[in-house]
Design an enzyme around this catalytic site. Structure first.
Site, PDB file in Angstrom:
ATOM      1  N   GLY A   8      10.945   5.944  -5.550  1.00 60.38           N
ATOM      2  CA  GLY A   8      10.001   4.865  -5.264  1.00 60.38           C
ATOM      3  C   GLY A   8       8.970   4.706  -6.363  1.00 60.38           C
ATOM      4  O   GLY A   8       7.861   4.210  -6.123  1.00 60.38           O
ATOM      5  N   THR A  10       8.586   2.671  -8.784  1.00 57.22           N
ATOM      6  CA  THR A  10       8.179   1.333  -9.242  1.00 57.22           C
ATOM      7  C   THR A  10       7.497   0.516  -8.150  1.00 57.22           C
ATOM      8  O   THR A  10       7.195  -0.650  -8.351  1.00 57.22           O
ATOM      9  CB  THR A  10       9.393   0.548  -9.771  1.00 57.22           C
ATOM     10  N   GLY A  11       7.239   1.136  -7.000  1.00 56.76           N
ATOM     11  CA  GLY A  11       6.593   0.426  -5.899  1.00 56.76           C
ATOM     12  C   GLY A  11       5.084   0.410  -6.033  1.00 56.76           C
ATOM     13  O   GLY A  11       4.509   0.876  -7.022  1.00 56.76           O
ATOM     14  N   VAL A  12       4.420  -0.116  -5.006  1.00 54.35           N
ATOM     15  CA  VAL A  12       2.959  -0.264  -5.036  1.00 54.35           C
ATOM     16  C   VAL A  12       2.267   1.072  -5.253  1.00 54.35           C
ATOM     17  O   VAL A  12       1.448   1.234  -6.165  1.00 54.35           O
ATOM     18  CB  VAL A  12       2.462  -0.923  -3.723  1.00 54.35           C
ATOM     19  N   GLY A  14       3.973   3.983  -5.828  1.00 54.59           N
ATOM     20  CA  GLY A  14       4.740   4.744  -6.805  1.00 54.59           C
ATOM     21  C   GLY A  14       4.303   4.536  -8.235  1.00 54.59           C
ATOM     22  O   GLY A  14       4.298   5.474  -9.042  1.00 54.59           O
ATOM     23  N   LYS A 131       7.188   7.719  10.074  1.00 55.94           N
ATOM     24  CA  LYS A 131       6.660   8.919   9.425  1.00 55.94           C
ATOM     25  C   LYS A 131       6.659  10.109  10.381  1.00 55.94           C
ATOM     26  O   LYS A 131       6.887  11.255   9.967  1.00 55.94           O
ATOM     27  CB  LYS A 131       5.250   8.661   8.890  1.00 55.94           C
ATOM     28  N   ARG A 135       8.294  13.854   9.833  1.00 55.63           N
ATOM     29  CA  ARG A 135       7.589  15.121  10.069  1.00 55.63           C
ATOM     30  C   ARG A 135       8.346  15.981  11.082  1.00 55.63           C
ATOM     31  O   ARG A 135       8.439  17.199  10.924  1.00 55.63           O
ATOM     32  CB  ARG A 135       6.168  14.855  10.558  1.00 55.63           C
TER      33      ARG A 135
END
Length: 314
Positions: A8, A10-12, A14, A131, A135
């Site tokens: 990830g 190239t993401g926001v 990342g 998420k 976990r």
């Protein structure tokens, strides 16, 4: 010296994590990213820039075990920055990492609102569910691999941004219009993390393996109320702004309505309600634990938001 592979990248989030890792002056022996052919094709300039910085580019399908294992063989640490829609892809990545002896540490994509802030309410919050599944998988199936959750709270640049008209009731700061919508009474404190600090905090956690081992680190840049944020915008623009408020009962009503109508913006209402209720606040933050107390300020990020909105309007 860690050998780090990023998913990830190239993401926001990342991009900021990758930038911080690229520019880290210590602790990183090797850095690579795992990405798709589509990303290589559509973000060629960014990929070439990473290559020029010595970053290794591994191209493959994140759902293909052989592609991932081929990349895993050169690293000992995985940093995941998957976006909200790709959170569950981490379960396979974790499973394969657990079976790969040279992989020692895994940083799941946990950046943002604390999904286990309250044992009573957090398990039922709709934006937390994916998420929470990750976990739960770690607790049940990961025995050898070390993990670190870097829990940052909301990103300041996004929280202080200009929202589209249809959803500005969920909070907005409009630099051009000198307008703001504050949530609750505007006095409620929220702990924020700036995007550059996000990257720096991940690096700090990576460089402090003993302190970060199998922990959920609660870290942030600063804490401020809506009124304090507004005051900083007014100070830096030199003008008084037009201010409206969305009381908590109205925010909850809009949140409920958005989920009932399957509005894709429902998550925004929920997260901002959580923040306003105090779901980012702790008696102590963990910045000191990883030597990361030198963070950006409210004034710095407001200046950046003003610059960004002003350039966008030209």
């Amino acid at each position: 010296m860690a050998k780090v592979l990023i998913f990830g990248a190239t993401g926001v989030a990342g991009k900021h994590i990758t930038h911080a890792l690229v520019h880290s002056k210590e602790g990183i022996a090797q850095l690579g990213i795992f990405t798709s052919q589509n990303t290589v094709d559509t973000k060629a300039d960014f990929i070439e820039k990473l290559k020029s910085k010595g970053v290794d580019i591994h191209v493959g399908d994140v759902t293909n075990e052989q592609d991932v294992l081929a990349a895993y063989k050169d690293y000992d640490t995985i940093v995941n920055a998957a976006g909200r829609n790709a959170i569950l892809s981490q379960i396979d990545l974790l499973r394969w990492a657990e079976q790969t002896s040279n992989i020692k540490r895994f940083f799941p994509s946990e950046y943002g609102t604390d999904i286990e802030y309250s044992s009573e309410t957090s398990p039922h919050e709709k934006p937390h569910q994916l998420k929470l599944k990750v976990r739960a998988f770690i607790k049940e199936h990961i025995k050898r691999l070390e993990h670190t959750y870097v829990v940052t709270g909301p990103y300041a640049e996004m929280a202080f941004g200009r929202m589209p008209p249809a959803i500005e009731v969920a909070g907005t700061f409009d630099v051009q219009g000198k307008r703001a919508v504050l949530l609750g009474t505007g006095d409620e404190p929220v702990s924020y993390t700036t995007m550059p600090d996000l990257g720096n905090l991940v690096v700090a956690a990576l460089l402090h393996p003993e302190q970060a081992r199998n922990k959920a680190l609660k870290v942030n840049s600063f804490t401020a109320s809506g009124k304090a944020v507004l005051a900083e915008f007014e100070k830096q623009t030199g003008e008084k702004w037009n201010v409206k408020f969305t009381p908590m009962n109205e925010l909850k009503r809009l949140e409920k309505e958005a989920w009932e109508k399957e509005n894709p913006m429902a998550t925004v209402y929920t997260l901002r309600r959580i923040w306003t209720e105090g779901g980012t606040l702790y008696k102590e933050r963990d910045n000191k634990l990883i030597d990361a107390e030198d963070t950006e300020t409210l004034a710095t990020v407001v200046a950046r938001v003003i610059s960004t909105q002003t350039k966008a309007a030209i």
